[in-house]
Design a protein around this motif. Structure first.
Motif, PDB file in Angstrom:
ATOM      1  N   VAL A   1      48.335  40.135  42.917  1.00 25.72           N
ATOM      2  CA  VAL A   1      46.884  40.242  43.060  1.00 25.72           C
ATOM      3  C   VAL A   1      46.428  41.176  41.940  1.00 25.72           C
ATOM      4  O   VAL A   1      46.726  42.369  41.944  1.00 25.72           O
ATOM      5  N   TYR A   2      45.709  40.601  40.982  1.00 28.30           N
ATOM      6  CA  TYR A   2      45.422  41.289  39.711  1.00 28.30           C
ATOM      7  C   TYR A   2      43.925  41.502  39.545  1.00 28.30           C
ATOM      8  O   TYR A   2      43.129  40.567  39.666  1.00 28.30           O
ATOM      9  N   ALA A   3      43.555  42.748  39.258  1.00 29.30           N
ATOM     10  CA  ALA A   3      42.140  43.075  39.094  1.00 29.30           C
ATOM     11  C   ALA A   3      41.906  43.854  37.806  1.00 29.30           C
ATOM     12  O   ALA A   3      42.013  45.088  37.778  1.00 29.30           O
ATOM     13  N   HIS A   4      41.654  43.135  36.736  1.00 24.58           N
ATOM     14  CA  HIS A   4      41.219  43.761  35.481  1.00 24.58           C
ATOM     15  C   HIS A   4      40.471  42.723  34.660  1.00 24.58           C
ATOM     16  O   HIS A   4      40.812  41.543  34.668  1.00 24.58           O
ATOM     17  N   GLN A   5      39.449  43.195  33.953  1.00 20.86           N
ATOM     18  CA  GLN A   5      38.575  42.281  33.214  1.00 20.86           C
ATOM     19  C   GLN A   5      39.163  41.838  31.875  1.00 20.86           C
ATOM     20  O   GLN A   5      38.739  40.821  31.332  1.00 20.86           O
ATOM     21  N   GLU A   6      40.134  42.591  31.344  1.00 21.86           N
ATOM     22  CA  GLU A   6      40.617  42.351  29.988  1.00 21.86           C
ATOM     23  C   GLU A   6      42.114  42.007  29.956  1.00 21.86           C
ATOM     24  O   GLU A   6      42.949  42.851  30.296  1.00 21.86           O
TER      25      GLU A   6
ATOM     26  N   MET B   1      38.852  34.424  38.715  1.00 24.77           N
ATOM     27  CA  MET B   1      38.478  33.547  39.836  1.00 24.77           C
ATOM     28  C   MET B   1      37.037  33.762  40.269  1.00 24.77           C
ATOM     29  O   MET B   1      36.489  32.958  41.026  1.00 24.77           O
ATOM     30  N   GLN B   2      36.448  34.879  39.805  1.00 20.79           N
ATOM     31  CA  GLN B   2      35.140  35.317  40.291  1.00 20.79           C
ATOM     32  C   GLN B   2      35.169  35.406  41.823  1.00 20.79           C
ATOM     33  O   GLN B   2      34.283  34.920  42.529  1.00 20.79           O
ATOM     34  N   PHE B   3      36.221  36.051  42.303  1.00 22.22           N
ATOM     35  CA  PHE B   3      36.403  36.174  43.745  1.00 22.22           C
ATOM     36  C   PHE B   3      35.246  36.955  44.365  1.00 22.22           C
ATOM     37  O   PHE B   3      34.850  38.002  43.864  1.00 22.22           O
ATOM     38  N   GLU B   4      34.735  36.447  45.449  1.00 22.94           N
ATOM     39  CA  GLU B   4      33.626  37.091  46.157  1.00 22.94           C
ATOM     40  C   GLU B   4      34.159  38.256  46.988  1.00 22.94           C
ATOM     41  O   GLU B   4      34.904  38.046  47.950  1.00 22.94           O
ATOM     42  N   PRO B   5      33.804  39.503  46.648  1.00 21.19           N
ATOM     43  CA  PRO B   5      34.341  40.654  47.389  1.00 21.19           C
ATOM     44  C   PRO B   5      33.540  41.014  48.635  1.00 21.19           C
ATOM     45  O   PRO B   5      34.020  41.796  49.464  1.00 21.19           O
ATOM     46  N   ARG B   6      32.349  40.453  48.775  1.00 23.75           N
ATOM     47  CA  ARG B   6      31.491  40.853  49.897  1.00 23.75           C
ATOM     48  C   ARG B   6      31.887  40.136  51.182  1.00 23.75           C
ATOM     49  O   ARG B   6      32.061  38.919  51.208  1.00 23.75           O
ATOM     50  N   ALA B   7      32.028  40.921  52.245  1.00 24.31           N
ATOM     51  CA  ALA B   7      32.345  40.369  53.563  1.00 24.31           C
ATOM     52  C   ALA B   7      31.032  39.980  54.241  1.00 24.31           C
ATOM     53  O   ALA B   7      30.250  40.844  54.642  1.00 24.31           O
TER      54      ALA B   7
ATOM     55  N   ALA C   1      36.548  47.545  43.447  1.00 21.62           N
ATOM     56  CA  ALA C   1      35.828  46.941  44.570  1.00 21.62           C
ATOM     57  C   ALA C   1      36.235  45.491  44.810  1.00 21.62           C
ATOM     58  O   ALA C   1      36.333  45.043  45.959  1.00 21.62           O
ATOM     59  N   ILE C   2      36.504  44.755  43.744  1.00 22.31           N
ATOM     60  CA  ILE C   2      36.846  43.343  43.908  1.00 22.31           C
ATOM     61  C   ILE C   2      38.183  43.184  44.630  1.00 22.31           C
ATOM     62  O   ILE C   2      38.364  42.250  45.420  1.00 22.31           O
ATOM     63  N   MET C   3      39.115  44.119  44.416  1.00 21.27           N
ATOM     64  CA  MET C   3      40.393  44.066  45.119  1.00 21.27           C
ATOM     65  C   MET C   3      40.239  44.537  46.556  1.00 21.27           C
ATOM     66  O   MET C   3      40.822  43.952  47.480  1.00 21.27           O
ATOM     67  N   LYS C   4      39.454  45.581  46.763  1.00 26.23           N
ATOM     68  CA  LYS C   4      39.207  46.038  48.134  1.00 26.23           C
ATOM     69  C   LYS C   4      38.511  44.936  48.926  1.00 26.23           C
ATOM     70  O   LYS C   4      38.819  44.706  50.112  1.00 26.23           O
ATOM     71  N   GLY C   5      37.593  44.207  48.281  1.00 26.84           N
ATOM     72  CA  GLY C   5      36.933  43.091  48.947  1.00 26.84           C
ATOM     73  C   GLY C   5      37.902  41.975  49.289  1.00 26.84           C
ATOM     74  O   GLY C   5      37.769  41.315  50.336  1.00 26.84           O
ATOM     75  N   TRP C   6      38.883  41.751  48.417  1.00 22.76           N
ATOM     76  CA  TRP C   6      39.919  40.755  48.702  1.00 22.76           C
ATOM     77  C   TRP C   6      40.661  41.139  49.979  1.00 22.76           C
ATOM     78  O   TRP C   6      40.887  40.307  50.857  1.00 22.76           O
ATOM     79  N   LEU C   7      41.017  42.411  50.090  1.00 25.11           N
ATOM     80  CA  LEU C   7      41.703  42.891  51.285  1.00 25.11           C
ATOM     81  C   LEU C   7      40.814  42.781  52.518  1.00 25.11           C
ATOM     82  O   LEU C   7      41.261  42.360  53.588  1.00 25.11           O
TER      83      LEU C   7
END
Length: 230
Positions: A9-14, A45-51, A111-117
Motif C-alpha cells: 500500500v503505497y502513498a507518494h505523489q512522485e 488510483m485517486q483512491f477516495e480517502p473520505r468515509a 491522509a490518503i493512506m489513513k483513509g484507506w485504512l
C-alpha cells in the motif's frame, strides 16, 4: 519464498522519490523470490480517502441517524460495500505480507493512506470485538511500516525534540495493525533522505534490498505495552 503474496500500500505523489524507489525495490526483490506482488498506488488510483455514505450500497439500517461504523459493518456482512472497498479487501485477504510505504506526515501516515485504512479495515472484515489484537481477523498475516522522515535519527530519539520514534509508531503498529491481528515486523525507517548525501541515500536503498532477501525469516516485534515502552 515462492508462492507468497505481498500487498504494498503505497502513498507518494512522485515515483522518483525515496518512497517510490523503496516501493520499486520491494517489488523487484520480492518478485525475484517468486512472490506475487500487488501494489495499491493510492495517489495513482485517486483512491477516495473520505468515509461517507457512498461506501454503502443500498438502504441504511438506520436512515434517521447515520453511524458510519455500524452501517459499514452491516454492509460488509450483507455484501453491500462499494466496489473499490471490496477490491482492496480482497487484496488484503490474499496477502501474506502487507507493506505500507509512505512519508511520515505530522507524526502519522498521509491522509490518503489513513483513509484507506478507515474504509478497508471494516469491522467484521479486519476485527470484531473481542476478536482483536492477537485474535484479530487478519491474524496469520504480516504487516510492515516502511517510511521516510523529514527529521534525522537524533530528532526521533529519547533526547531529541520529537521524542522516541516508538511513541509515534504505537498508534499505527499496535492500535491499527496489531489490533486487526497482524504480526508486526520491525519498521523500515529512512531518516531524512532529503538531507543526506547521495551515498547515504544509496545505502538506505541497499539496506532495504538486503533486508527483503530474508524478510520471511524475521520474527515479529512484541506489541504489548510492557515490552514496547520499556
Amino acid at each position: 519464498m515462492a508462492g507468497k503474496k505481498v500487498l504494498i500500500v503505497y502513498a507518494h505523489q512522485e515515483p522518483k522519490s525515496m518512497n517510490g524507489s523503496l516501493k520499486t525495490i520491494a517489488v523487484e526483490e520480492l518478485s525475484k523470490q517468486g512472490c506475487s506482488v500487488t501494489v495499491s498506488d493510492l495517489y495513482e488510483m485517486q483512491f477516495e480517502p473520505r468515509a461517507t455514505r457512498k461506501d454503502i450500497i443500498g438502504d441504511l439500517q438506520n436512515p434517521g441517524q447515520f453511524n458510519y461504523g455500524t452501517e459499514l459493518s452491516k454492509a460488509w456482512e450483507m455484501g453491500c460495500l462499494s466496489e473499490d472497498v471490496i477490491v482492496e479487501q480482497k487484496k488484503v485477504k490474499e496477502a501474506d505480507l502487507v507493506i505500507f510505504q509512505f512519508p511520515l506526515y505530522w507524526f502519522s501516515m498521509p491522509a490518503i493512506m489513513k483513509g484507506w485504512l478507515d474504509r478497508v479495515f471494516v469491522q467484521g472484515f479486519a476485527h470484531d470485538f473481542p476478536q482483536c489484537f492477537d485474535s484479530g481477523l487478519l491474524k496469520n498475516k504480516l504487516a510492515l511500516l516502511s517510511f521516510t522522515t523529514g527529521g534525522d535519527k537524533g530528532m526521533y530519539s529519547k533526547e531529541g525534540d520529537s521524542g522516541d520514534i516508538r511513541y509515534l509508531l504505537w498508534p499505527m503498529q499496535h492500535g491499527i495493525m496489531h489490533f486487526c491481528g497482524f504480526s508486526v515486523l520491525t519498521p523500515q525507517i529512512c531518516f531524512a533522505p532529503e538531507s543526506v548525501t547521495e551515498e547515504d541515500r544509496v545505502q538506505m536503498l541497499t539496506s532495504w534490498a538486503k533486508r527483503l532477501k530474508t524478510i520471511w525469516e524475521e520474527k515479529p516485534i512484541n506489541c504489548t505495552p510492557e515490552w514496547y515502552f520499556k
